[in-house]
Design an enzyme around this catalytic site. Structure first.
Site, PDB file in Angstrom:
ATOM      1  N   ARG A 195       2.577   6.034  -3.239  1.00 47.14           N
ATOM      2  CA  ARG A 195       3.054   7.403  -3.023  1.00 47.14           C
ATOM      3  C   ARG A 195       4.503   7.479  -2.531  1.00 47.14           C
ATOM      4  NH1 ARG A 195       0.340   5.163   0.709  1.00 47.14           N
ATOM      5  NH2 ARG A 195       0.852   5.340   2.914  1.00 47.14           N
ATOM      6  N   CYS A 225      -2.748   8.954   6.770  1.00 48.02           N
ATOM      7  CA  CYS A 225      -3.168   8.609   5.415  1.00 48.02           C
ATOM      8  C   CYS A 225      -3.984   7.319   5.413  1.00 48.02           C
ATOM      9  CB  CYS A 225      -1.948   8.456   4.515  1.00 48.02           C
ATOM     10  SG  CYS A 225      -1.030   9.988   4.267  1.00 48.02           S
ATOM     11  N   SER A 263       0.816  -1.213   0.000  1.00 49.04           N
ATOM     12  CA  SER A 263       0.000   0.000   0.000  1.00 49.04           C
ATOM     13  C   SER A 263       0.856   1.273   0.000  1.00 49.04           C
ATOM     14  CB  SER A 263      -0.926   0.010   1.219  1.00 49.04           C
ATOM     15  OG  SER A 263      -0.171   0.023   2.425  1.00 49.04           O
TER      16      SER A 263
END
Length: 247
Positions: free
Chosen positions: A71, A186, A67
């Site tokens: 980013r 996040c 995951s």
């Protein structure tokens, strides 16, 4: 590195009037602590390595998860399961083999930060939790080390810097007076991928500014609305009653 080596690798920076050979050498002599090698810490570390910082200390106790790859650009699919500090260090060495890297792959508290910061010129806070941010701020104030702070969540980001060597500089607790504040992550709220790159790159740029002797963001906070592509700058005065930095 010799002057010829610096010119060959960093010639595009050396051409800049505010850098030159003296500024590039100052970057090469600099030691920077980066805490958190995730969404923000990835672009910070990559750009500081590329810019010619002499030594980076990477702090992150976490391991790469799938995951993260949405980013955290310092980590790749093959790094899943690896310690983030070590994963990032491998990418930085590929960019700049002359870079000195020290990794700390365990959870650190205020005393740990005091020990590791005794030999650094700048702290870059890329964490996602308030206890660590307040600890780093305390260390910054106590040891008089400039601190660059960034945060990103959902479509919103902010970046600022604090320099305890400047008499009217605020500190992080001037911005967030309540040390018991509860933050969101996040994982809880989500974040759009390029936003952390924007904020992290701004942190890297401000870090270079500070190491070259300029305090651009000291005393102000840049707020970024990624949905509207809108930057807003607000003044942040020093709080004369701040328990962390007031006289």
């Amino acid at each position: 590195m010799t002057a010829a080596d610096l010119e060959r690798r960093y010639g595009r920076q050396i051409k800049l009037p505010n850098v030159g050979h003296a500024g590039q050498q100052a970057l090469a002599d600099s030691r920077v602590l980066i805490v958190g090698i995730g969404g923000l810490g990835s672009p910070v570390a990559l750009y500081l390595a590329a810019a010619g910082i002499g030594k980076l200390i990477l702090v992150d106790f976490d391991r790469v998860e799938e995951s993260n790859l949405q980013r955290q650009i310092a980590h790749h699919f093959d790094d899943i399961g690896a310690l983030k500090a070590e994963s990032a260090a491998a990418k930085l060495r590929a960019i700049n083999p002359d870079l000195q890297i020290d990794t700390r792959d365990y959870s650190m508290d205020r005393e740990d930060f005091l020990e590791v910061c005794a030999d650094v010129d700048l702290i870059v806070d890329c964490t996602d939790n308030f206890p660590s941010r307040f600890d780093l701020n305390d260390v910054s104030v106590e040891l008089k080390i400039p601190l660059v702070s960034g945060a990103a969540i959902r479509w919103e980001g902010q970046v600022t810097a604090f320099n305890p060597n400047v008499s009217d500089s605020p500190c992080y607790q001037c911005l967030y007076p309540d040390r018991d504040i509860e933050g969101v992550t996040c994982a809880m709220e989500g974040v759009i991928s390029p936003l952390v790159g924007v904020i992290g790159t701004m942190q890297a740029l401000e870090s270079v500014n500070i190491l070259l002797g300029r305090d651009v963001l000291c005393g102000s906070v840049w707020l970024f609305d990624a949905e509207r592509m809108d930057w807003r700058r607000i003044k942040l005065p020093k709080n004369p009653m701040c328990p962390a930095c007031s006289d």
